[in-house]
Write a protein that holds these residues in place. Sequence first.
Motif, PDB file in Angstrom:
ATOM      1  N   ALA A   9      35.584  41.263  34.686  1.00  0.00           N
ATOM      2  CA  ALA A   9      35.956  40.613  35.833  1.00  0.00           C
ATOM      3  C   ALA A   9      34.845  40.088  36.703  1.00  0.00           C
ATOM      4  O   ALA A   9      34.769  38.861  37.247  1.00  0.00           O
ATOM      5  N   LYS A  12      32.939  37.164  35.121  1.00  0.00           N
ATOM      6  CA  LYS A  12      33.586  35.922  35.134  1.00  0.00           C
ATOM      7  C   LYS A  12      33.340  35.307  36.862  1.00  0.00           C
ATOM      8  O   LYS A  12      33.250  34.198  37.180  1.00  0.00           O
ATOM      9  N   TYR A  13      33.577  36.382  37.786  1.00  0.00           N
ATOM     10  CA  TYR A  13      33.650  36.122  39.082  1.00  0.00           C
ATOM     11  C   TYR A  13      32.198  35.243  39.502  1.00  0.00           C
ATOM     12  O   TYR A  13      32.117  34.379  40.215  1.00  0.00           O
ATOM     13  N   ARG A  96      36.137  38.646  46.739  1.00  0.00           N
ATOM     14  CA  ARG A  96      36.695  38.952  45.472  1.00  0.00           C
ATOM     15  C   ARG A  96      36.789  40.852  45.527  1.00  0.00           C
ATOM     16  O   ARG A  96      36.602  41.505  46.240  1.00  0.00           O
ATOM     17  N   VAL A  98      40.362  41.335  44.268  1.00  0.00           N
ATOM     18  CA  VAL A  98      41.906  41.164  44.414  1.00  0.00           C
ATOM     19  C   VAL A  98      42.401  41.518  45.793  1.00  0.00           C
ATOM     20  O   VAL A  98      43.390  42.304  45.717  1.00  0.00           O
ATOM     21  N   ASP A 128      40.461  35.980  44.257  1.00  0.00           N
ATOM     22  CA  ASP A 128      41.015  36.355  42.870  1.00  0.00           C
ATOM     23  C   ASP A 128      42.338  37.160  43.196  1.00  0.00           C
ATOM     24  O   ASP A 128      42.646  37.474  44.359  1.00  0.00           O
ATOM     25  N   ASN A 131      47.235  39.451  38.166  1.00  0.00           N
ATOM     26  CA  ASN A 131      48.130  38.605  37.407  1.00  0.00           C
ATOM     27  C   ASN A 131      49.246  39.326  36.694  1.00  0.00           C
ATOM     28  O   ASN A 131      49.094  39.888  35.570  1.00  0.00           O
ATOM     29  N   HIS A 170      40.352  30.926  34.688  1.00  0.00           N
ATOM     30  CA  HIS A 170      40.766  31.974  33.764  1.00  0.00           C
ATOM     31  C   HIS A 170      42.145  32.358  34.161  1.00  0.00           C
ATOM     32  O   HIS A 170      42.661  33.618  34.363  1.00  0.00           O
ATOM     33  N   SER A 175      42.678  38.724  36.426  1.00  0.00           N
ATOM     34  CA  SER A 175      42.347  38.463  37.670  1.00  0.00           C
ATOM     35  C   SER A 175      41.772  37.042  37.645  1.00  0.00           C
ATOM     36  O   SER A 175      40.752  36.802  37.770  1.00  0.00           O
ATOM     37  N   PRO A 176      42.628  35.978  37.623  1.00  0.00           N
ATOM     38  CA  PRO A 176      42.486  34.609  37.942  1.00  0.00           C
ATOM     39  C   PRO A 176      41.705  34.500  39.084  1.00  0.00           C
ATOM     40  O   PRO A 176      41.826  35.311  40.183  1.00  0.00           O
ATOM     41  N   ILE A 177      40.943  33.388  39.051  1.00  0.00           N
ATOM     42  CA  ILE A 177      40.132  32.888  40.271  1.00  0.00           C
ATOM     43  C   ILE A 177      40.605  31.581  40.744  1.00  0.00           C
ATOM     44  O   ILE A 177      40.869  30.668  39.998  1.00  0.00           O
TER      45      ILE A 177
END
Length: 199
Positions: A9, A12-13, A96, A98, A128, A131, A170, A175-177
């Motif tokens: 995660a 990706k962030y 960041r 969540v 983020d 999900n 994502h 954890s979509p951003i």
Amino acid sequence: STYVNEDDAFKKYEKILSKISEKVDGSVVDIGSGNAQLWSMIKNIPENKKYGIDFAEQMIELARKNYPEGHFICDDAVNLKKYIKRKDNLGLIFTRGVMINHVGTSYFKRIIDNAYPLLKNNGYFMFDFLNSEYFTDMKEVPDKPLFNLKEIIKFVLKTKFKKCWFQIYHQFGRSPIIVLQKKERKGNGIYFMTKNSDK
């Protein structure tokens, strides 16, 4: 915890933050900055144009050692407008970890609505979330509120970013951003720049 692969995660962030920050001309604010670990991904912004806000004094002290020319504030993120003004030419606010899942939608709405007027036009707000759709078939589920994309969109439509430009990265991950852009336009509802981008 086992329900989020932190390394995955985080990487990706980092990647998305680096990409978005390259478009930014001006200062940036890191909400819940901790020790400012993510600042290394924002290479085009001088240290003295970076702000971090966190209520943990110990983390703020660590951040100051890591980035002595940065600006660090030990306070709650809802009070950001006490420290940042429009003249600061703010181009990006990001958080960041969540945060919306930890503090809930009402509190996060206060944070995001207070941030909106501080951003210059075309500035970005990035966050983020955990999900709920990712955890559908899992035995272990986080012990905090989860959201799906539709719920996040409904949330954004209740904020001052309701006529924003909207990007999601994502979309089907844990954890979509979400990247919101303060871009003035006519009409109602969210304009999707990209419905699902993983690049």
